[in-house]
Design a protein around this motif. Structure first.
Motif, PDB file in Angstrom:
ATOM      1  N   MET B 205     -35.866  10.210  13.397  1.00  0.00           N
ATOM      2  CA  MET B 205     -35.579   9.140  12.428  1.00  0.00           C
ATOM      3  C   MET B 205     -36.853   8.395  12.101  1.00  0.00           C
ATOM      4  O   MET B 205     -37.120   8.043  10.968  1.00  0.00           O
ATOM      5  N   GLN B 206     -37.643   8.109  13.166  1.00  0.00           N
ATOM      6  CA  GLN B 206     -38.859   7.327  12.966  1.00  0.00           C
ATOM      7  C   GLN B 206     -39.810   8.055  12.040  1.00  0.00           C
ATOM      8  O   GLN B 206     -40.450   7.456  11.197  1.00  0.00           O
ATOM      9  N   VAL B 232     -32.185   3.514   2.711  1.00  0.00           N
ATOM     10  CA  VAL B 232     -31.365   4.245   3.675  1.00  0.00           C
ATOM     11  C   VAL B 232     -31.548   3.684   5.088  1.00  0.00           C
ATOM     12  O   VAL B 232     -30.595   3.583   5.852  1.00  0.00           O
ATOM     13  N   PHE B 233     -32.780   3.285   5.403  1.00  0.00           N
ATOM     14  CA  PHE B 233     -33.003   2.770   6.757  1.00  0.00           C
ATOM     15  C   PHE B 233     -32.766   1.270   6.885  1.00  0.00           C
ATOM     16  O   PHE B 233     -32.800   0.715   7.974  1.00  0.00           O
ATOM     17  N   HIS B 234     -32.573   0.625   5.753  1.00  0.00           N
ATOM     18  CA  HIS B 234     -32.324  -0.812   5.796  1.00  0.00           C
ATOM     19  C   HIS B 234     -30.838  -1.101   5.706  1.00  0.00           C
ATOM     20  O   HIS B 234     -30.278  -1.817   6.533  1.00  0.00           O
ATOM     21  N   LYS B 235     -30.200  -0.501   4.698  1.00  0.00           N
ATOM     22  CA  LYS B 235     -28.768  -0.735   4.531  1.00  0.00           C
ATOM     23  C   LYS B 235     -28.175   0.522   3.904  1.00  0.00           C
ATOM     24  O   LYS B 235     -28.027   0.608   2.689  1.00  0.00           O
ATOM     25  N   PRO B 236     -27.873   1.525   4.735  1.00  0.00           N
ATOM     26  CA  PRO B 236     -27.305   2.756   4.167  1.00  0.00           C
ATOM     27  C   PRO B 236     -25.968   2.474   3.486  1.00  0.00           C
ATOM     28  O   PRO B 236     -25.270   1.535   3.856  1.00  0.00           O
ATOM     29  N   GLU B 242     -25.170   5.215   8.675  1.00  0.00           N
ATOM     30  CA  GLU B 242     -25.478   4.094   9.575  1.00  0.00           C
ATOM     31  C   GLU B 242     -25.248   4.508  11.036  1.00  0.00           C
ATOM     32  O   GLU B 242     -26.098   4.302  11.898  1.00  0.00           O
ATOM     33  N   ILE B 245     -28.055   7.117  12.119  1.00  0.00           N
ATOM     34  CA  ILE B 245     -29.438   6.644  12.314  1.00  0.00           C
ATOM     35  C   ILE B 245     -29.545   5.573  13.400  1.00  0.00           C
ATOM     36  O   ILE B 245     -30.597   5.400  13.990  1.00  0.00           O
ATOM     37  N   THR B 246     -28.458   4.863  13.675  1.00  0.00           N
ATOM     38  CA  THR B 246     -28.527   3.854  14.731  1.00  0.00           C
ATOM     39  C   THR B 246     -28.051   4.422  16.071  1.00  0.00           C
ATOM     40  O   THR B 246     -27.955   3.699  17.052  1.00  0.00           O
ATOM     41  N   GLY B 247     -27.765   5.722  16.094  1.00  0.00           N
ATOM     42  CA  GLY B 247     -27.417   6.363  17.358  1.00  0.00           C
ATOM     43  C   GLY B 247     -26.002   6.081  17.830  1.00  0.00           C
ATOM     44  O   GLY B 247     -25.683   6.224  18.997  1.00  0.00           O
ATOM     45  N   ARG B 248     -25.112   5.662  16.892  1.00  0.00           N
ATOM     46  CA  ARG B 248     -23.722   5.375  17.281  1.00  0.00           C
ATOM     47  C   ARG B 248     -22.848   6.617  17.232  1.00  0.00           C
ATOM     48  O   ARG B 248     -21.651   6.545  17.448  1.00  0.00           O
TER      49      ARG B 248
END
Ligand SMILES: Nc1ncnc2c1ncn2[C@@H]1O[C@H](COP(=O)(O)OP(=O)(O)OP(=O)(O)O)[C@@H](O)[C@H]1O
Ligand SMILES: [Mg+2]
Lengths: 216, 250
Positions: B205-206, B232-236, B242, B245-248
């Motif tokens: 992701m990084q 996409v990385f701020h507010k998908p 979401e 990318i946040t690993g949920r």
């Protein structure tokens, strides 16, 4: 799959501290207003002394946020929450300082508050309700509640405006009490500023939830 | 400007539906990153863009893939020309077991270019663009397999560049490299995008956030969303993006 257990744990810890900091600040407003109303210097002194806890929590939360950013590289909603919290704690700390200013005014007053009570009490109550709503909106991620709280600031501004003219008239009429009127006028000004900082907090909560900037 | 326009693309491996109703534009002189969980179809999609899936038996493709406005799956479209214009770099560096120089010159020689001066110039220029020249200019006749992993990967990029492509496709080009070599490839992409259009598959992701202008998120053969990387990385837009990318996820 517990990919983000560590991040979740850290975020929860920060959220709990922010909730604690908010309730300390709310108590601080409540107590400084109560000390004014009851002419209670002991209570006012405790507000001044307890402000250290708020300052410490601010530093602690800031440190925790920076650690999460550097170690967990949060993105999207996580990053928005962290940056929102970093800004919210600055506003909370400032509200704490205004409570301290008001408490110090109480300590310095000769007679305590007079007729202005009704104005200042109403302003104090309104800012307190605003802060409670802001806190609930943070916990529930409920932006409607944040908007409601932000809009209440108009009431605080109107009350201050009214109070300001009221005090000004008294200043011109009655010169014997000028000394107390000025600090009490400042008290109204501080409460008006408290309202502005709560608006900032509400804006950050809306940004955190929605990713958009709304200004009130 | 759009280098690729993909419309209603579907791909099957036998009975397996690997890409579903994909619509996507790939803009020129930008880096587009493809992200998503393993097996979601990122590599398959990348291979669609230079018809590498043609080499796999039993694949079926429907829909449109326009490259500079031309359908690349049209019967009259020439695969060899397409692959010189749309070069590819793979996850594992795969230099040929020959000298550094010959690796870069290989594609040109296949095209029939024999002029020594032209070859010399192109080899030097390609190695410079791939930010490898300074490290290999004194060992051009060494066997390429003696280079480090990161150098080998940049050599593969030079090999692609030598054919003057318009597009460079990269499938996890840094996943076998250390952070320093990865940093060099990432810097290289930044400098390459003024001359080339780049599409990259990455599991990091990084990395996608650092290097790309657009990010596309794939899930189980669907394109969930594609947008400016910043957004996409701020507010998908999509909850699934979401969560990923946040690993949920999972
Ligand atoms: N040659 C093939 N024949 C049959 N199925 C295939 C073939 N290549 C890929 N697949 C299947 O298609 C799906 C997409 O594969 P693909 O390699 O495109 O995924 P990916 O997103 O690149 O995954 P990874 O991140 O693991 O590289 C997978 O379910 C895979 O098993
Ligand atoms: Mg792959």
């Amino acid at each position: 799959m517990k990919l983000r257990a560590n991040l979740d744990r850290r975020m929860t810890k920060i959220e709990h501290r922010l909730i604690k900091m908010t309730s300390l600040v709310e108590q601080s407003i409540t107590r400084c207003m109560m000390s004014l109303k009851d002419n209670d210097d002991r209570l006012a002194i405790s507000v001044v002394e307890d402000d250290r806890m708020i300052d410490q929590l601010e530093m602690n939360i800031e440190k925790n946020c920076v650690n999460v950013i550097s170690l967990q590289q949060p993105i999207a909603s996580d990053l928005r929450e962290i940056t929102a919290i970093l800004k919210i704690i600055t506003d909370l700390e400032r509200i704490g300082d205004y409570s301290v200013n008001i408490a110090k005014i109480q300590i310095s007053l000769d007679k305590g508050m007079g007729e202005e009570t009704r104005y200042l009490e109403a302003m104090g109550d309104t800012t307190r309700v605003m802060l409670q709503k802001a806190l609930a909106s943070f916990i529930e991620k409920d932006i409607e509640l944040a908007r409601e709280a932000a809009k209440m600031d108009q009431q605080v501004d109107d009350m201050y405006e009214e109070y300001y003219h009221y005090q000004l008239e008294r200043l011109m009429r009655d010169e014997s009490s000028t000394e107390d009127l000025v600090p009490l006028l400042f008290t109204g000004r501080y409460l008006e500023r408290v309202g502005d900082h709560i608006v900032n907090i509400c804006e950050r909560i809306i940004y955190m939830v929605e990713g958009i900037n709304e200004y009130y | 400007m759009k280098t690729f326009e993909i419309k209603d693309l579907n791909l099957w491996y036998g009975d397996f539906h690997a890409l579903k109703d994909i619509d996507m534009d790939i803009r020129n002189n930008k880096v587009s990153a493809f992200i998503g969980p393993s097996g979601c179809g990122k590599s398959t999609f990348l291979r669609v863009l230079n018809r590498m899936n043609d080499l796999i038996d039993g694949t079926k493709i429907t829909g449109q893939v326009l490259f500079n406005g031309q359908e690349i799956y049209a019967p009259e479209s020439d695969v060899v020309t397409l692959r010189t214009k749309v070069g590819m770099v793979f996850q594992k560096p795969n230099p040929f077991p020959m000298s550094v120089y010959d690796n870069v010159a290989y594609g040109l020689r296949v095209q029939g270019i024999k002029n020594k001066a032209v070859l010399n110039d192109t080899v030097e220029d390609s190695l410079k663009k791939a930010a490898l020249w300074e490290e290999v200019k004194d060992r051009l006749s060494d066997n390429a397999l003696q280079l480090s992993g990161g150098q080998q990967q940049r050599l593969c990029i030079a090999r692609a560049i030598a054919l003057s492509p318009e597009v460079i496709l990269m499938d996890e080009p840094t996943s076998a490299l250390d952070p320093i070599a990865t940093g060099k490839i990432e810097e290289l992409m930044e400098s390459l995008k003024k001359d080339y259009t780049i599409a990259i598959v990455t599991l990091s992701m990084q990395q996608a956030a650092r290097i790309s202008d657009y990010t596309a998120f794939f899930l189980l053969g669907d394109l969930i969303e594609m947008g400016p990387t910043r957004e996409v990385f701020h507010k998908p837009n999509d909850k699934r993006t979401e969560d990923y990318i946040t690993g949920r996820f999972g």
